[in-house]
Design an enzyme around this catalytic site. Sequence first.
Site, PDB file in Angstrom:
ATOM      1  N   HIS A  41       0.828  -1.201   0.000  1.00 49.01           N
ATOM      2  CA  HIS A  41       0.000   0.000   0.000  1.00 49.01           C
ATOM      3  C   HIS A  41       0.870   1.263   0.000  1.00 49.01           C
ATOM      4  O   HIS A  41       1.066   1.912   1.025  1.00 49.01           O
ATOM      5  CB  HIS A  41      -0.944  -0.011   1.207  1.00 49.01           C
ATOM      6  CG  HIS A  41      -2.105  -0.934   1.028  1.00 49.01           C
ATOM      7  ND1 HIS A  41      -2.835  -1.451   2.067  1.00 49.01           N
ATOM      8  CD2 HIS A  41      -2.664  -1.451  -0.113  1.00 49.01           C
ATOM      9  CE1 HIS A  41      -3.787  -2.232   1.588  1.00 49.01           C
ATOM     10  NE2 HIS A  41      -3.702  -2.247   0.271  1.00 49.01           N
ATOM     11  N   HIS A  74      -0.245  -8.912   0.861  1.00 47.80           N
ATOM     12  CA  HIS A  74      -1.310  -9.053   1.871  1.00 47.80           C
ATOM     13  C   HIS A  74      -1.879 -10.464   1.939  1.00 47.80           C
ATOM     14  O   HIS A  74      -2.578 -10.799   2.892  1.00 47.80           O
ATOM     15  CB  HIS A  74      -2.445  -8.070   1.559  1.00 47.80           C
ATOM     16  CG  HIS A  74      -1.960  -6.678   1.288  1.00 47.80           C
ATOM     17  ND1 HIS A  74      -1.746  -6.194   0.012  1.00 47.80           N
ATOM     18  CD2 HIS A  74      -1.602  -5.687   2.126  1.00 47.80           C
ATOM     19  CE1 HIS A  74      -1.297  -4.955   0.082  1.00 47.80           C
ATOM     20  NE2 HIS A  74      -1.197  -4.623   1.345  1.00 47.80           N
ATOM     21  N   CYS A  96       3.471 -11.998   2.310  1.00 49.07           N
ATOM     22  CA  CYS A  96       4.498 -11.888   3.346  1.00 49.07           C
ATOM     23  C   CYS A  96       4.559 -13.197   4.137  1.00 49.07           C
ATOM     24  O   CYS A  96       3.514 -13.724   4.548  1.00 49.07           O
ATOM     25  CB  CYS A  96       4.156 -10.735   4.286  1.00 49.07           C
ATOM     26  SG  CYS A  96       5.236 -10.666   5.734  1.00 49.07           S
ATOM     27  N   HIS A 124      -9.939  -4.995   5.120  1.00 51.70           N
ATOM     28  CA  HIS A 124      -8.518  -4.922   4.765  1.00 51.70           C
ATOM     29  C   HIS A 124      -8.166  -6.169   3.949  1.00 51.70           C
ATOM     30  O   HIS A 124      -8.594  -7.279   4.285  1.00 51.70           O
ATOM     31  CB  HIS A 124      -7.655  -4.849   6.029  1.00 51.70           C
ATOM     32  CG  HIS A 124      -6.213  -4.557   5.751  1.00 51.70           C
ATOM     33  ND1 HIS A 124      -5.330  -5.534   5.360  1.00 51.70           N
ATOM     34  CD2 HIS A 124      -5.501  -3.403   5.795  1.00 51.70           C
ATOM     35  CE1 HIS A 124      -4.130  -4.986   5.181  1.00 51.70           C
ATOM     36  NE2 HIS A 124      -4.223  -3.693   5.432  1.00 51.70           N
ATOM     37  N   GLU A 126      -5.596  -8.028   3.760  1.00 50.37           N
ATOM     38  CA  GLU A 126      -4.981  -9.119   4.528  1.00 50.37           C
ATOM     39  C   GLU A 126      -6.039  -9.901   5.301  1.00 50.37           C
ATOM     40  O   GLU A 126      -5.996 -11.137   5.366  1.00 50.37           O
ATOM     41  CB  GLU A 126      -3.924  -8.580   5.505  1.00 50.37           C
ATOM     42  CG  GLU A 126      -3.246  -9.708   6.275  1.00 50.37           C
ATOM     43  CD  GLU A 126      -2.347  -9.236   7.407  1.00 50.37           C
ATOM     44  OE1 GLU A 126      -2.249  -9.946   8.429  1.00 50.37           O
ATOM     45  OE2 GLU A 126      -1.727  -8.152   7.288  1.00 50.37           O
ATOM     46  N   CYS A 194       4.105  -9.809  14.180  1.00 46.37           N
ATOM     47  CA  CYS A 194       4.962  -9.157  13.187  1.00 46.37           C
ATOM     48  C   CYS A 194       5.951  -8.235  13.886  1.00 46.37           C
ATOM     49  O   CYS A 194       5.558  -7.238  14.495  1.00 46.37           O
ATOM     50  CB  CYS A 194       4.093  -8.374  12.207  1.00 46.37           C
ATOM     51  SG  CYS A 194       5.058  -7.351  11.097  1.00 46.37           S
ATOM     52  N   SER A 223      -2.616   0.469   6.518  1.00 50.41           N
ATOM     53  CA  SER A 223      -3.079   0.232   7.889  1.00 50.41           C
ATOM     54  C   SER A 223      -1.991   0.557   8.907  1.00 50.41           C
ATOM     55  O   SER A 223      -2.232   1.233   9.908  1.00 50.41           O
ATOM     56  CB  SER A 223      -3.526  -1.227   8.026  1.00 50.41           C
ATOM     57  OG  SER A 223      -3.857  -1.520   9.357  1.00 50.41           O
TER      58      SER A 223
END
Length: 308
Positions: A41, A74, A96, A124, A126, A194, A223
Amino acid sequence: MKVILAQPRGFCAGVVRAIEIVEQALTKYGAPIYVRHEIVHNGYVVEKLKAKGARFVENLAEVPSGARTIFSAHGVARSVEEEAASLGLPVLDATCPLVAKVHSQGERYVQQGRAVVLIGHAGHPEVEGTMGRIPGPVHLVQSEADVDKLDLAADTPLAYVSQTTLSVDDTKCIIAALKRRFNDIVGPETKDICYATQNRQSAVRELSQLVDVILVVGAKNSSNSNRLREIGAEARVPTFLIADRTELDLEFLREAKIVGLTAGASAPEILVEDVIDALRGLGPLELSMLPGVEENIEFKLPPELDDH
């Protein structure tokens, strides 16, 4: 004016890998390469890749038959994977690895017979991808209030996973609410979150103790960049999310003595350098960097592109 740079800031390993997948694919296979959804993004990154021959689409129906296609960082639902296979599209997956880890955790919890709760933001990409990877119903919660609304008995075997752009700090209140409501609940260990999200948020909290204003370089649809802005605001420091130097309010900043500067995980360092350059237009500038976590994580490319 003093400018203090957050450390770490900007690109994380998952973003570096995703961009590299597009660039390497263009080099190896030639343009055009089709990418489902923005690879990350950030408008600057997307435009640079477009100039090299990447074509960004929201639906696989827009991809010509047989054209090489990349899934964004995502992650995607299993149905998207199946659609690509049915259309005969050769796919490179830039999901990812930390997002993929959430997918596999969720699948494992379902195999254990647990209902799965996903902590994340509705809509979103993801979250949509994760909900579409985990078999069976996934209950999305965005707040403690959502936990109260879950139509599940207190003794339901439950597990939770979370969107990677949320940190331990973001999710701890929701997790606590889940643990108060349900007596048989498990979730990933803290070390599984993460690292990039947590590190960037911790750096902004530290920055907020030292500065008059915080600038977050990042896209409006990012985000993690929005969350960095919120953290600065929660610390009662005027905090602004800007895509690049063109969105700087130099008149407002003229009065600032100490400016904090950071960038979301999908914002390249060149945009940070541009902002510093623009701030120099206000007069002499003293630049320093917070001592912070040195990130040295690297994720491997897909085997089709990894020549090492």
